[in-house]
Design a protein around this motif. Sequence first.
Motif: not given
Ligand code: ZN
Length: 398
Positions: A4, A7, A45, A48
Amino acid sequence: MSLCRVCHASVREFFDFGQHPLSSAFTVPGRTTDEFRYRLAIGVCVSCSMVQLLEDIPPEHEVHEGYPYHSSNSTVMRAHFEETARGFLSTELTGPDPFMVEIGCNDGVTLRTVGDAGVRHLAFEPSGAGGVRVHRAFFDGASARAVRAAEGPADVIYAANTLCDIRDIGQVFEGADALLTPDGVLVFEDPYLGEIIDRTSFDQIYDEHVYFFTARAVRAMAEHFGFELADVEHLPVHGGQIRYTLARAGRRTPTASVDELLAGERARGLTDPATLDGFAAAVRGIREDLPALLRKLGAEGHSIVGYGATAKSSTVTNYCGIGPELVPFVCDTTPSKHGRLMPGSGIPVRPPEAFSSPYPDYALLFAWNHAEEIMAKEQAFREAGGRWILYVPDVRIV
Ligand code: ZN
Ligand code: TMP
């Protein structure tokens, strides 16, 4: 496995469009170049929930002309940006000597309107375009600190159709943290994943759109970088967008609209595998239906022209296998595209006059995000018996 961009958790792929050219790579007829291609694929993701492109464009192929400059000649968009400016002038920009910053500046309409009201303003725009006061740099930690040192803090940092393009989004937050007043806001509007899924508008997916925001993912992203999602607002432009207002953590009480949108996303399972796989199936359906309709109309002897050589149309033509044999040319108001060929598909682009001399039987509306305005402007086409072909939310003639 991709990680990601926000994150760094893992990203689950849910659609692969295959190898695509860059959406801005209009070519010159007769010049055979080995067109650069990359894998256009998208995933979500697992942590998140940010939906994002999977592949990075190698730096040597990236276009570095600045933020995408939207000169769409759209009266609807002009009105939208004027209204946006008036909104900020009556809310965030009412203190002593307020200061508004824009990341990229589109047609410059927003900041011009702010400037006309006597308010200090500045666009971060590497290309220098836009006709407003410009700082010729990308917006990042370093450039934001430089502006802060020279001009003081900003009350508003605004970005329209720009943040979703910025791969290193952490730099935007570093810059916002450096430049905003303690109570300042970062406000951005971009295509909304919920609308993209509702309309099966898969053509919003191309190299320049890296992120497909949801309230849930934006809230997580804000928190990751020390901010908070304070407000959301639905916008009718560009086929459905959300405007997100972010403040530093703890400085503003999130509005009820934030909770409502989050609850709605939860209830419909917006980024659940079943929803995303359903979207994928609908996209495959359009790839069946659209070329089939164009072939059928062509075989019946009808003429077909494309309308609007949009960046979005690169995904449609290349994914659906639509070339000049199905759509002989596309008309567009942008002078720099005239006489060029659309990326990958090689469909020639002609000036808008080519549309009416003579009118085709059918017009494939690539610029469907401007449908209302274009259909109103092209009344004579309809009166001459012309019909529009739309492909979102499904393939149909209107
Ligand atoms: Zn993420
Ligand atoms: P956009 O979706 O980024 O605003 O791009 C719109 C494209 O469509 C741009 O290349 C200009 C073109 N266009 C027309 O050709 N005629 C029109 O009436 C409008 C509104 C846009």
